[in-house]
Design an enzyme around this catalytic site. Sequence first.
Site, PDB file in Angstrom:
ATOM      1  N   LEU A  79     -17.222  47.471-122.171  1.00 60.17           N
ATOM      2  CA  LEU A  79     -18.504  47.015-122.685  1.00 60.17           C
ATOM      3  C   LEU A  79     -18.613  45.496-122.697  1.00 60.17           C
ATOM      4  CD1 LEU A  79     -19.014  49.413-125.732  1.00 60.17           C
ATOM      5  CD2 LEU A  79     -20.168  49.506-123.521  1.00 60.17           C
ATOM      6  N   GLY A  80     -17.484  44.801-122.739  1.00 59.65           N
ATOM      7  CA  GLY A  80     -17.506  43.342-122.772  1.00 59.65           C
ATOM      8  C   GLY A  80     -16.377  42.819-123.632  1.00 59.65           C
ATOM      9  N   GLY A  83     -15.501  38.440-130.247  1.00 52.26           N
ATOM     10  CA  GLY A  83     -14.764  37.279-130.679  1.00 52.26           C
ATOM     11  C   GLY A  83     -13.288  37.541-130.870  1.00 52.26           C
ATOM     12  N   MET A  84     -12.909  38.794-131.115  1.00 50.14           N
ATOM     13  CA  MET A  84     -11.514  39.112-131.429  1.00 50.14           C
ATOM     14  C   MET A  84     -10.818  39.924-130.350  1.00 50.14           C
ATOM     15  SD  MET A  84     -10.787  37.742-134.379  1.00 50.14           S
ATOM     16  CE  MET A  84     -11.781  36.352-133.805  1.00 50.14           C
ATOM     17  N   LYS A 102     -12.687  48.176-130.065  1.00 51.32           N
ATOM     18  CA  LYS A 102     -12.285  46.782-129.904  1.00 51.32           C
ATOM     19  C   LYS A 102     -10.761  46.736-129.883  1.00 51.32           C
ATOM     20  CE  LYS A 102     -14.610  43.453-131.774  1.00 51.32           C
ATOM     21  NZ  LYS A 102     -15.203  42.434-132.693  1.00 51.32           N
ATOM     22  N   ASP A 196     -20.997  33.875-139.138  1.00 49.91           N
ATOM     23  CA  ASP A 196     -21.258  33.682-137.715  1.00 49.91           C
ATOM     24  C   ASP A 196     -22.519  34.440-137.293  1.00 49.91           C
ATOM     25  OD1 ASP A 196     -20.827  32.563-135.237  1.00 49.91           O
ATOM     26  OD2 ASP A 196     -19.428  34.107-134.572  1.00 49.91           O
ATOM     27  N   LYS A 198     -25.845  34.858-135.548  1.00 49.87           N
ATOM     28  CA  LYS A 198     -26.469  34.264-134.369  1.00 49.87           C
ATOM     29  C   LYS A 198     -27.094  35.393-133.551  1.00 49.87           C
ATOM     30  CE  LYS A 198     -21.971  34.359-131.991  1.00 49.87           C
ATOM     31  NZ  LYS A 198     -20.940  33.536-131.321  1.00 49.87           N
ATOM     32  N   ASN A 201     -24.866  38.125-132.215  1.00 49.11           N
ATOM     33  CA  ASN A 201     -24.230  39.040-133.168  1.00 49.11           C
ATOM     34  C   ASN A 201     -25.246  39.930-133.861  1.00 49.11           C
ATOM     35  OD1 ASN A 201     -21.521  38.550-132.807  1.00 49.11           O
ATOM     36  ND2 ASN A 201     -21.425  36.883-134.304  1.00 49.11           N
TER      37      ASN A 201
END
Length: 988
Positions: A79-80, A83-84, A102, A196, A198, A201
Amino acid sequence: MSAHSTAAEFLDLVHKSGIHAPGKLEAALRELDDLPDDPNRAAVMLVKNGLLTQFQAKLLLAGKFRGFRFGPYVIRSPLGRGGMGAVYLGEHETLNRPAAIKVLSASDANRRVAVERFQREARAAAALDHPNIVRIFDVGQQGDVYYLAMEYVDGQTLEQIVRTSGALSCSRAMEYVAQAAAGLQHAYEKGFVHRDIKPDNLMLTRDGTVKILDMGLARSSADADKVTEMLDSGAVVGTADFIAPEQAMSAAVDIRADIYSLGATFFALLTGKPPFTGTTAQKLLQHQVKPAPSLSGIDKTFPPGLAEVVAKTLAKRPEDRYQTPAHLIAALTPWLNPTGKLVAGLSSTGPDGRESAMEAVTAIVTGASSTTSMASKRPQIGLAPERSGARPLGRKGKLAVAATVGVLLIAGLVAAFAGGRGESPVTGAGNAKANKPQAPAASVPAPTPAPAPAPQAEPTSSHRVAVGQYEVELDAAGIKTLQVRGQEFVRNLTVYRGAYYYDGSRNAALQFPTFTQQSPTVFLGESPAASVRYEFFADRMALTVTNKQAGDGMFFIIFNGKAIQAVSNDAGEWAGPLVKRDWPNTMWFAGRAKLKVTGGTLLRGAWTDLDDTCQVWQLSLPAGAIRTVTLEPGETTAAEAAQVAKVATNPTASLEPSRGPMGLTAPLDWQVFQRTSRTNGWVGVTGRAPVGADRVEVKLEGQPLEGVLSTEWRQVPMNAQERTFDARVSAPAGGWYKVTVRALSNNQVLAEEAVPKVGVGEVFVGAGQSNSTNYGAEPTRLKSDLVSSFDGTKWQLANDPQPGTHDRSVSGSFWPAFGDALAERYKVPIGLAVTGHGPSSTAEWRPGSELFNWTTKRMKQLGSDGFRAVLWHQGESDSALTADQYATSLTAVIDGSRKAIERPVPWFVAQVSYLGPNRPKAEGVRAGQKRLWDTGIALEGPDTDALTGDNRDQDGKGVHFSPKGLRAHGRAWADKVTTYLDTVLAAP
């Protein structure tokens, strides 16, 4: 190139991967035909039968079999990256539930910090349960790899949407921000700060819900192990474009930092870019010392009050901002779109597990003190009533917001804002009957008349607009005067206005507390109960009326019966000005002036309890409905003047329908009829003959594609009793033809009407998203006069902007270039019916949706055999979908349209996924589009992803097309369509 020499070796690796439980693969293989021995062909067969995904097959063929399973979850596709760590689409083996997995691998830099933050994200997500925050399912460790299984969100981030389609409308941006604020309110109650926030997100799901992503930087006030201090000491966390000033200085932060970041996000959604630009260091400095640009300064038409709300979220000092997300939601309430949705979902407990969210938000909004309120629990961030720059809410507004935000819904139930969002628990449907006007209705018993209301004070400010043939005076209570060619068409009666929204609580015209002039010709009146947007054009007025109440609402026009002499409807029926009729569309006549009004409900007749010379025109609006009323001024024709004279002799009775001397409803000027072969077709002729007619005849004059056109009169079948006619008259391909229809009695002509331009050629319906509508850099003009467009009511030359689009876009399109190319090749008129809508996913076009109904209505208006094909250009909004998801979703749309018009109409589907030079292709969507071709569900459209560089706007950086690109786009479509047409037209 496969790492295996046989299919058996490949299957052995599939077993080792753990993708299938023991025995499942063998059972499935027994149901298949013989598996090819070649490993590549075997992989293709497994993918085709759903036993592997393309991603899995590709890695397995390369000899990689590890990392496909984490606990009960099987990895299906990437999926991509978050941040982690990397994020994959997974599926729970036994529950068949999709999940976003994730994964933090051993190769990630700064391993210890990464692991701690990864675990913190898991703890934060586990502590939160809210429909506007992505939920966690599971967390685990497999060897040295940590994984987190989360709710899979099928949609796009707001950053992707803005990058693809540009800045959002006010209503969409406010809805998304309000939903994000609801999620942040829940996080705040649980003691978390996201840090965070934005656009990247915030994920918008296919059903319109906004979900907050990535809790990796979230910190908790209850962080007993001091992980936050240990990890963040001396570090700047967050994203430079959206970071709060205090956060940029590595100072302690609270929920007000998230409010600042949400304000910067709000700014970016509205303008297409963050409030500050420059290097990272420059952005951080500007967040601390430079005021954010004023939205009213950027766009003079932007509502000043809303600009103040955004400015307050971006205040430099935390104490000058909204003190909680609930405060921000309350401030946004007056502007929220009633057609949107807010997922209320506020948690039932505060951070200490005792206080009720309903009590807390009520206390915040009303300013009431409570020993159990959030104000008493968190005095350090000032939950006292808002001051310094807050937009004051009246008593009704406070109660409405408190009641709305306080509704406790679980698992994503949808609530609507009172005074701005659909049904309201405050102004309930129980008051609906009381909100009926005190005037007799055409089809229902008149309610008991109420005492005459006391006169209201006139609004202090009025505006006058003079455009073309008309002049209007309006203010916060509605339109006071409306003159067409010097004739006054409306009346004012004490508290009732010429055109106004009905205030049932006071039996009067609703006076909008907020009434703004957004441009010289655009005005907006808003209140918690309703809004009216007035737009004035050279040839028409458009009034967009929104009912924000839970009960019924009504908009009225009081027509001036002293000046108006007659009224007719779009079926050609005529009457005096004071009759009661269920006529939605009407034409009003006063001397040499006329006014066409489209979009009403009924005529109530004379309002005898007030003034027996006033006709009451009514528009009824259900709860939450939005309707547009169009008023088009004009000059009375000689034929209409004659009809008005007839009405004067018997004003209470309807005369025979007559849309001109013949009552002709088809053909229309510039109309194109779909030909049935290369050289032949037909023209539709419908209408009603005048009294005494015993025969109707038609004649065509003009140049056909081949040969010579017969100009003889041909008889049209007529229903003798009703004198109606509805026939298809055979005609050769070609045009423009002059079509003349006449009615006779004993060979004497009673009436005759001519339509100057009618064609028999090719007709196409256009659908899809922005690049199928008018989003190009500049409007395009035709080279030929053989191309026309249909908006559902009338036909016209197909110069941009194309009429009839659902999004009412007003810039350039590829359609003129497409029409020119076909007209040049086939030498016949080309008809277009463009129905698309800007940013829209296939899910938004599903059968039964507003977009689907909009397009299929146009198909039905043309007739099931009245057009050649549908041309579909869409995919940018679905760039995150897999091939299976896209193909399945669009197949439902295509099948639904064929069922709706009862014809297997061809669909051309283009390859479309371009999101900019950095993301020129989304292979999943492209594969899904190609699959529709390969399976015969759709025909092959052009590959418009190939149109890059200076074919795109914004100097090649945009998603939409430059003037050069629009021409290339039109030619690309014409190339595909002509290949098909040449085959079809060559058939015997």
